[in-house]
Design an enzyme around this catalytic site. Structure first.
Site, PDB file in Angstrom:
ATOM      1  N   ASN A   1      -7.457 -27.869 -14.786  1.00 57.87           N
ATOM      2  CA  ASN A   1      -8.098 -27.836 -13.471  1.00 57.87           C
ATOM      3  C   ASN A   1      -9.431 -27.116 -13.641  1.00 57.87           C
ATOM      4  O   ASN A   1      -9.479 -25.890 -13.744  1.00 57.87           O
ATOM      5  CB  ASN A   1      -7.181 -27.107 -12.480  1.00 57.87           C
TER       6      ASN A   1
ATOM      7  N   ARG B   1      -7.234 -32.577 -12.993  1.00 57.44           N
ATOM      8  CA  ARG B   1      -7.352 -32.654 -11.536  1.00 57.44           C
ATOM      9  C   ARG B   1      -8.793 -33.043 -11.180  1.00 57.44           C
ATOM     10  O   ARG B   1      -9.743 -32.419 -11.659  1.00 57.44           O
ATOM     11  CB  ARG B   1      -7.039 -31.295 -10.922  1.00 57.44           C
TER      12      ARG B   1
ATOM     13  N   HIS C   1      -5.601 -32.294  -1.081  1.00 58.06           N
ATOM     14  CA  HIS C   1      -4.253 -31.731  -1.310  1.00 58.06           C
ATOM     15  C   HIS C   1      -3.214 -32.830  -1.541  1.00 58.06           C
ATOM     16  O   HIS C   1      -2.018 -32.586  -1.389  1.00 58.06           O
ATOM     17  CB  HIS C   1      -3.757 -30.904  -0.096  1.00 58.06           C
TER      18      HIS C   1
ATOM     19  N   HIS D   1       0.759 -27.820   4.149  1.00 55.38           N
ATOM     20  CA  HIS D   1       0.305 -27.078   2.964  1.00 55.38           C
ATOM     21  C   HIS D   1      -0.658 -25.999   3.456  1.00 55.38           C
ATOM     22  O   HIS D   1      -1.809 -26.273   3.794  1.00 55.38           O
ATOM     23  CB  HIS D   1      -0.391 -28.027   1.974  1.00 55.38           C
TER      24      HIS D   1
ATOM     25  N   GLY E   1      -6.897 -22.640   1.449  1.00 54.30           N
ATOM     26  CA  GLY E   1      -7.210 -23.960   2.010  1.00 54.30           C
ATOM     27  C   GLY E   1      -5.933 -24.461   2.672  1.00 54.30           C
ATOM     28  O   GLY E   1      -4.850 -24.113   2.219  1.00 54.30           O
TER      29      GLY E   1
ATOM     30  N   ARG F   1     -12.618 -21.329   6.222  1.00 55.72           N
ATOM     31  CA  ARG F   1     -13.224 -22.525   6.832  1.00 55.72           C
ATOM     32  C   ARG F   1     -12.818 -22.660   8.296  1.00 55.72           C
ATOM     33  O   ARG F   1     -11.685 -22.357   8.663  1.00 55.72           O
ATOM     34  CB  ARG F   1     -12.783 -23.795   6.103  1.00 55.72           C
TER      35      ARG F   1
ATOM     36  N   ARG G   1      -1.402 -11.904   5.205  1.00 54.81           N
ATOM     37  CA  ARG G   1      -0.561 -10.690   5.258  1.00 54.81           C
ATOM     38  C   ARG G   1      -1.241  -9.596   6.072  1.00 54.81           C
ATOM     39  O   ARG G   1      -0.635  -8.990   6.960  1.00 54.81           O
ATOM     40  CB  ARG G   1      -0.313 -10.149   3.841  1.00 54.81           C
TER      41      ARG G   1
ATOM     42  N   VAL H   1       0.784 -19.261   2.187  1.00 60.45           N
ATOM     43  CA  VAL H   1       1.215 -18.844   3.522  1.00 60.45           C
ATOM     44  C   VAL H   1       2.504 -19.575   3.902  1.00 60.45           C
ATOM     45  O   VAL H   1       3.482 -18.958   4.335  1.00 60.45           O
ATOM     46  CB  VAL H   1       0.111 -19.120   4.576  1.00 60.45           C
TER      47      VAL H   1
ATOM     48  N   ASN I   1       5.493 -18.203   2.183  1.00 61.27           N
ATOM     49  CA  ASN I   1       5.804 -16.770   2.301  1.00 61.27           C
ATOM     50  C   ASN I   1       5.778 -16.161   3.689  1.00 61.27           C
ATOM     51  O   ASN I   1       6.402 -15.130   3.917  1.00 61.27           O
ATOM     52  CB  ASN I   1       4.823 -15.970   1.428  1.00 61.27           C
TER      53      ASN I   1
ATOM     54  N   GLU J   1       1.437 -28.279  -8.113  1.00 63.81           N
ATOM     55  CA  GLU J   1       0.458 -29.348  -8.334  1.00 63.81           C
ATOM     56  C   GLU J   1       0.304 -29.666  -9.820  1.00 63.81           C
ATOM     57  O   GLU J   1       0.113 -30.816 -10.198  1.00 63.81           O
ATOM     58  CB  GLU J   1      -0.890 -28.946  -7.719  1.00 63.81           C
TER      59      GLU J   1
HETATM   60  P1  ADP Z   1      -5.176 -21.453  -2.391  1.00 61.52           P
HETATM   61  O1  ADP Z   1      -5.510 -22.362  -1.259  1.00 61.52           O
HETATM   62  O2  ADP Z   1      -6.324 -20.641  -2.860  1.00 61.52           O
HETATM   63  O3  ADP Z   1      -4.382 -22.133  -3.495  1.00 61.52           O
HETATM   64  P2  ADP Z   1      -2.664 -20.042  -1.941  1.00 61.52           P
HETATM   65  O4  ADP Z   1      -1.816 -21.224  -1.690  1.00 61.52           O
HETATM   66  O5  ADP Z   1      -2.473 -19.290  -3.201  1.00 61.52           O
HETATM   67  O6  ADP Z   1      -4.208 -20.364  -1.748  1.00 61.52           O
HETATM   68  O7  ADP Z   1      -2.462 -19.042  -0.713  1.00 61.52           O
HETATM   69  C1  ADP Z   1      -3.142 -17.837  -0.656  1.00 61.52           C
HETATM   70  C2  ADP Z   1      -2.848 -17.170   0.647  1.00 61.52           C
HETATM   71  O8  ADP Z   1      -1.436 -16.991   0.809  1.00 61.52           O
HETATM   72  C3  ADP Z   1      -3.424 -15.764   0.725  1.00 61.52           C
HETATM   73  O9  ADP Z   1      -4.697 -15.797   1.289  1.00 61.52           O
HETATM   74  C4  ADP Z   1      -2.455 -15.018   1.611  1.00 61.52           C
HETATM   75  O10 ADP Z   1      -3.001 -14.974   2.899  1.00 61.52           O
HETATM   76  C5  ADP Z   1      -1.222 -15.905   1.696  1.00 61.52           C
HETATM   77  N1  ADP Z   1       0.002 -15.176   1.324  1.00 61.52           N
HETATM   78  C6  ADP Z   1       0.475 -14.895   0.092  1.00 61.52           C
HETATM   79  N2  ADP Z   1       1.629 -14.192   0.184  1.00 61.52           N
HETATM   80  C7  ADP Z   1       1.890 -14.020   1.496  1.00 61.52           C
HETATM   81  C8  ADP Z   1       2.921 -13.380   2.246  1.00 61.52           C
HETATM   82  N3  ADP Z   1       3.929 -12.754   1.644  1.00 61.52           N
HETATM   83  N4  ADP Z   1       2.835 -13.418   3.588  1.00 61.52           N
HETATM   84  C9  ADP Z   1       1.811 -14.051   4.197  1.00 61.52           C
HETATM   85  N5  ADP Z   1       0.834 -14.666   3.559  1.00 61.52           N
HETATM   86  C10 ADP Z   1       0.844 -14.649   2.228  1.00 61.52           C
END
Ligand code: ADP
Length: 399
Positions: free
Chosen positions: A8, A89, A178, A206, A210, A239, A282, A329, A332, A382
């Protein structure tokens, strides 16, 4: 043993993963950061071992050399686990690439030709493809496009109501993004539920930094929230997502914003960051729960937009069998999932609060046993999806 190297390549970073396909096991992964800057950073993981070093990485060719050095020094040796193919990718495949494609010089030229549609991404993706082809000369390279999964969208969903000639001449339409994740997650959801993929209706959310939603009808994307570029749709980390385009005229005329400044404002300084001062969900959640008004407003806007799209996609699919959450997000945040799905019992969506709050590795269901629409958390992968599609495109056996 079939091993695939997944690459990637971004404008200033190179991420890679070496995957053994019979058991779909990651053998090693790494990251070369700050390409083009005076001090780059190189991280490599092999099994439990993680190594990190600072070194200048002038361009993508040097980044690939750093990757090869990592394998040679920290394992696994590429002589012992030689990749049979490299999967790349690529963000924008336009209306040219509908499926994973084995790279030759003509494919490189086509990806180059699509750069104007994804100026931030396709050039960097292509630099990675070219550098990798110079390093791995005797094995096939396959490009897997973020947009490919969405090429099944009907015209009614992918046309903008823009002057037809202008839209055609400048290839303005919804391409989505995505796609690799939406496909992986909807397919994994079907497998988990024991349902045929070609019969399941799923809304995939997703939600990472992003974020995009996708309506998947029998394995085909029929609607997605990102547009010609990843700026459209949901509120994201930095964004805006959807916004009245007249806001741009207003800011240009009244405040003198240039096109580049507007681009920067909408892509990098807005979303949760612009609303609350941070793009980390978070922090925003913690602050909102502690009574911080701006954080509370930011979270409200974020959740409201997600519900808007979820509602639209439940209608587009004439009812869904499943809602699948993924991304940092989505996988989690108990609070975001709870707030987005609140009060949807009348639609057949019943969240089980205890299941939602449980921390579980892998795919798990968070709806009640009575819920007509099954709600799942599906960790996306991915890289694995790119590796699978790469192997399929080459016709090389998995074993
Ligand atoms: P990207 O789009 O860069 O691939 P990710 O899928 O890795 O992003 O998601 C990153 C986001 O996930 C972080 O900005 C954070 O806000 C959120 N995140 C990670 N862990 C948690 C959690 N335990 N609770 C809430 N949000 C979380």
């Amino acid at each position: 043993m079939s091993v695939v190297l997944v690459v990637n390549s971004g404008s200033s970073s190179l991420k890679y993963q070496l995957i053994e396909m019979a058991q779909e096991r990651t053998l090693a992964s790494g990251l070369v950061e700050r390409i083009g800057e005076a001090s780059g950073n190189v991280v490599h993981r092999h099994g439990e071992e993680k190594t990190e070093r600072a070194v200048e990485i002038v361009d993508h060719d040097v980044a690939f050399e750093a990757m090869l050095e990592n394998f040679a020094q920290h394992g696994p040796s590429l002589e012992e686990a030689p990749p049979v193919a490299v999967g790349h990718r690529v963000v924008q495949g336009g209306r040219r690439f509908f499926e994973p494609t084995i790279v030759d010089d003509a494919v490189e030229r086509d990806i180059e030709e699509l750069i104007p549609l994804a100026p931030l991404h396709n050039g960097a993706n292509l630099a990675g493809v070219r550098a990798a082809r110079r390093v791995f000369r005797s094995i096939p390279h396959v490009t897997v496009f973020d947009t490919a999964f969405h090429t099944t969208m009907p015209d009614s969903a992918s046309y903008y109501a823009l002057d037809h000639d202008v839209a055609t001449k400048y290839r303005v339409r919804k391409y989505g993004a995505h796609g690799t994740s939406h496909k992986f997650v909807s397919e994994a959801a079907a497998a988990h539920l024991g349902r045929p993929y070609d019969q399941l209706r799923t809304v995939v959310l997703h939600i990472g930094n992003g974020a995009s939603a996708c309506a998947v009808d029998g394995g085909r994307s029929v609607e997605t929230s990102m547009g010609m570029t990843p700026l459209e749709g949901l509120v994201m980390g930095t964004r805006t997502g959807d916004i009245d385009p007249a806001v741009l005229f207003h800011l240009h005329r009244k405040a003198g914003y240039s096109v580049d400044q507007l681009d920067e404002l909408l892509n990098r300084k807005s979303g949760l960051l612009g609303l609350t001062g941070t793009n980390d969900v978070r922090d925003v959640t913690e602050r909102a729960l502690a009574g911080d008004q701006r954080a509370a407003l930011g979270l409200d806007v974020y959740v409201h937009r997600m519900r808007h799209y979820l509602g639209a996609y439940l209608v587009a699919l004439a009812g869904a069998d499943a809602i699948a959450w993924c991304g940092g997000v989505g996988e989690n945040s108990v609070e975001v999932r709870r707030r987005v799905l609140e009060g949807m019992e009348w639609l057949g969506v019943e969240l089980d609060e205890a299941r939602n709050a449980e921390r579980v590795e892998g795919i798990h269901e968070i709806s009640t046993d009575a819920s007509r629409v099954r709600v799942l958390v599906v960790p996306t992968d991915e890289e694995l999806e790119i590796a699978r599609q790469t192997l399929q495109a080459t016709g090389i056996a998995v074993g």
